[in-house]
Scaffold this motif. Structure first.
Motif, mmCIF file in Angstrom:
data_model
loop_
_atom_site.group_PDB
_atom_site.id
_atom_site.type_symbol
_atom_site.label_atom_id
_atom_site.label_comp_id
_atom_site.label_asym_id
_atom_site.label_seq_id
_atom_site.Cartn_x
_atom_site.Cartn_y
_atom_site.Cartn_z
ATOM 1 N N LEU A 1 9.563 4.719 6.714
ATOM 2 C CA LEU A 1 8.431 4.436 5.837
ATOM 3 C C LEU A 1 8.508 5.148 4.490
ATOM 4 C CD1 LEU A 1 5.464 4.652 8.383
ATOM 5 C CD2 LEU A 1 6.590 2.587 7.516
ATOM 6 N N ASN A 2 9.254 6.261 4.423
ATOM 7 C CA ASN A 2 9.313 7.082 3.208
ATOM 8 C C ASN A 2 7.910 7.315 2.651
ATOM 9 O OD1 ASN A 2 10.503 8.579 1.146
ATOM 10 N ND2 ASN A 2 10.672 6.807 -0.199
ATOM 11 N N PRO A 3 7.025 7.911 3.457
ATOM 12 C CA PRO A 3 5.634 8.080 3.026
ATOM 13 C C PRO A 3 5.448 9.268 2.111
ATOM 14 C CG PRO A 3 5.932 9.119 5.134
ATOM 15 C CD PRO A 3 7.278 8.522 4.770
ATOM 16 N N MET A 4 4.274 9.353 1.517
ATOM 17 C CA MET A 4 3.842 10.572 0.861
ATOM 18 C C MET A 4 3.405 11.535 1.955
ATOM 19 S SD MET A 4 1.534 8.884 -2.168
ATOM 20 C CE MET A 4 0.908 10.471 -2.656
ATOM 21 N N ARG A 5 3.819 12.798 1.861
ATOM 22 C CA ARG A 5 3.464 13.805 2.860
ATOM 23 C C ARG A 5 2.598 14.867 2.193
ATOM 24 N NH1 ARG A 5 9.087 14.774 6.211
ATOM 25 N NH2 ARG A 5 10.220 12.934 5.497
ATOM 26 N N PHE A 6 1.455 15.148 2.809
ATOM 27 C CA PHE A 6 0.563 16.152 2.252
ATOM 28 C C PHE A 6 0.045 17.078 3.342
ATOM 29 C CE2 PHE A 6 -0.053 12.712 -0.923
ATOM 30 C CZ PHE A 6 0.402 13.411 -2.033
ATOM 31 N N SER A 7 -0.173 18.332 2.960
ATOM 32 C CA SER A 7 -0.777 19.332 3.828
ATOM 33 C C SER A 7 -2.052 19.829 3.168
ATOM 34 C CB SER A 7 0.177 20.511 4.039
ATOM 35 O OG SER A 7 -0.482 21.599 4.642
ATOM 36 N N ARG B 1 -4.508 0.412 -2.810
ATOM 37 C CA ARG B 1 -4.468 0.414 -1.349
ATOM 38 C C ARG B 1 -3.736 1.654 -0.855
ATOM 39 N NH1 ARG B 1 -1.416 -3.503 1.150
ATOM 40 N NH2 ARG B 1 -2.730 -3.364 3.000
ATOM 41 N N LEU B 2 -4.293 2.270 0.192
ATOM 42 C CA LEU B 2 -3.672 3.416 0.840
ATOM 43 C C LEU B 2 -3.687 3.197 2.347
ATOM 44 C CD1 LEU B 2 -5.427 6.354 -1.073
ATOM 45 C CD2 LEU B 2 -3.081 5.562 -1.418
ATOM 46 N N ILE B 3 -2.622 3.626 3.017
ATOM 47 C CA ILE B 3 -2.565 3.619 4.477
ATOM 48 C C ILE B 3 -2.316 5.042 4.945
ATOM 49 C CG2 ILE B 3 -1.354 2.797 6.533
ATOM 50 C CD1 ILE B 3 -0.563 0.298 4.999
ATOM 51 N N PHE B 4 -3.239 5.580 5.740
ATOM 52 C CA PHE B 4 -3.077 6.913 6.315
ATOM 53 C C PHE B 4 -2.624 6.784 7.769
ATOM 54 C CE2 PHE B 4 -5.583 7.997 2.680
ATOM 55 C CZ PHE B 4 -5.289 9.329 2.399
ATOM 56 N N ALA C 1 0.834 -1.202 0.000
ATOM 57 C CA ALA C 1 0.000 0.000 0.000
ATOM 58 C C ALA C 1 0.868 1.250 0.000
ATOM 59 C CB ALA C 1 -0.913 0.002 1.220
ATOM 60 N N THR C 2 0.343 2.321 -0.561
ATOM 61 C CA THR C 2 0.990 3.621 -0.481
ATOM 62 C C THR C 2 0.688 4.226 0.882
ATOM 63 O OG1 THR C 2 0.793 3.972 -2.863
ATOM 64 C CG2 THR C 2 1.105 5.924 -1.490
ATOM 65 N N VAL C 3 1.720 4.676 1.587
ATOM 66 C CA VAL C 3 1.554 5.245 2.921
ATOM 67 C C VAL C 3 1.491 6.767 2.822
ATOM 68 C CG1 VAL C 3 2.522 5.437 5.253
ATOM 69 C CG2 VAL C 3 2.769 3.288 3.957
ATOM 70 N N VAL C 4 0.507 7.352 3.495
ATOM 71 C CA VAL C 4 0.300 8.805 3.465
ATOM 72 C C VAL C 4 0.289 9.330 4.897
ATOM 73 C CG1 VAL C 4 -1.255 10.678 2.800
ATOM 74 C CG2 VAL C 4 -1.076 8.633 1.358
ATOM 75 N N ILE C 5 1.019 10.421 5.138
ATOM 76 C CA ILE C 5 0.999 11.078 6.443
ATOM 77 C C ILE C 5 0.675 12.552 6.248
ATOM 78 C CG2 ILE C 5 2.301 11.695 8.505
ATOM 79 C CD1 ILE C 5 3.950 9.224 8.216
ATOM 80 N N PRO C 6 -0.441 13.029 6.821
ATOM 81 C CA PRO C 6 -0.715 14.473 6.802
ATOM 82 C C PRO C 6 0.301 15.192 7.676
ATOM 83 C CG PRO C 6 -2.696 13.182 7.344
ATOM 84 C CD PRO C 6 -1.522 12.263 7.472
ATOM 85 N N THR C 7 0.897 16.250 7.155
ATOM 86 C CA THR C 7 1.916 16.986 7.889
ATOM 87 C C THR C 7 2.072 18.389 7.321
ATOM 88 O OG1 THR C 7 4.302 17.112 8.337
ATOM 89 C CG2 THR C 7 3.626 15.813 6.432
#
Length: 257
Positions: A131-137, A112-115, A87-93
């Motif tokens: 984890l090298n996640p995707m980071r989004f604000s 698949r996505l994991i937040f 799954a692609t991992v996403v962390i709001p930041t």
């Protein structure tokens, strides 16, 4: 089998009860258009107190989410792939790139996505390294945690999944989907408190209605969001919205908006 599976890891799973249990999201889940699973981060701890946070090294106020429970949660969820790939991992930041409609469109193509929802002062930096996640604000302001940004992003993503809206045509002229704001909308009564619906909308002439809406979209966008019609040079959507921010953007970490 759902077209997409979204896992959300949070210290406050109760915040998502209404989000997944009401409106279009509840209907989509019932119809197996997508699956949204909410996981309590405390279930991935190994101490009697189920601790997920601790004080920061170097001092300072607030609490930091510990790395091991988060890593265990993601490792466990990744192990449940059932052949669908990681799954692609996403962390709001606050240190993430801006979340926008083209990004939602791209993420809607994932299976698949994991937040990961941070809370308190932030997340141990080693989690991002591991984890090298995707980071989004979702904006330049601070929230208490990552739960609300996760809901915003999941909703925007889910709307782009075929079948979610019931009638897929209903979302084709949404604001930002068409590259501008949407046209003004009207419903009954035809006259309300002295204000009438534009006559073209009740004319029955579909070509004229389309032309009116196209013109109104441009007029409305020029009035309220002119930068959408004249984007600044270099502000276009990158081919890879997954890219992490550079070191110069390493400001105070907040898992928020």
């Amino acid at each position: 089998m759902p077209g997409m599976t979204i896992d959300i890891v949070t210290t406050f799973p109760g915040m998502f009860t209404g989000f997944v249990g009401e409106s279009m999201m509840a209907r989509a889940l019932a119809q197996d258009i997508l699956a949204v699973n909410v996981h309590d981060l405390r279930d991935y701890t190994d101490d009697p107190h189920r601790s997920v946070d601790d004080t920061p090294f170097g001092g300072g106020g607030g609490m930091i989410l510990k790395p091991e429970p988060i890593a265990r949660a993601v490792d466990s969820l990744q192990g449940e792939a059932n052949g669908s790939g990681p799954a692609t991992v996403v962390i709001p930041t606050a240190r993430g790139r801006r979340f926008d409609q083209p990004t939602a469109d791209k993420l809607a193509t994932q299976s698949r996505l994991i937040f990961i929802c941070g809370h308190y002062t932030g997340i141990d930096e080693r989690v991002f390294e591991y984890l090298n996640p995707m980071r989004f604000s979702i904006g330049d302001y601070i929230l208490t945690g990552g739960e609300l940004p996760a809901m915003v992003m999941v909703d925007a993503i889910a709307r782009r999944i075929p079948g979610f809206l019931g009638n897929d045509d209903s979302g084709k002229e949404d604001s930002f989907v068409v590259g501008s704001l949407g046209a003004a909308q009207y419903t009954r009564p035809q006259v309300w408190r002295g204000r009438e619906v534009p006559s073209v909308l009740i004319s029955g002439h579909h070509a004229n209605v389309r032309a009116w809406r196209q013109d109104d979209r441009r007029t409305t966008t020029q009035r309220f969001r002119p930068e959408l019609l004249h984007p600044a040079t270099g502000d276009s959507i990158d081919d890879n919205p997954m890219a992490n921010e550079t070191d110069q953007n390493r400001d105070k970490e907040n898992t928020d908006g």
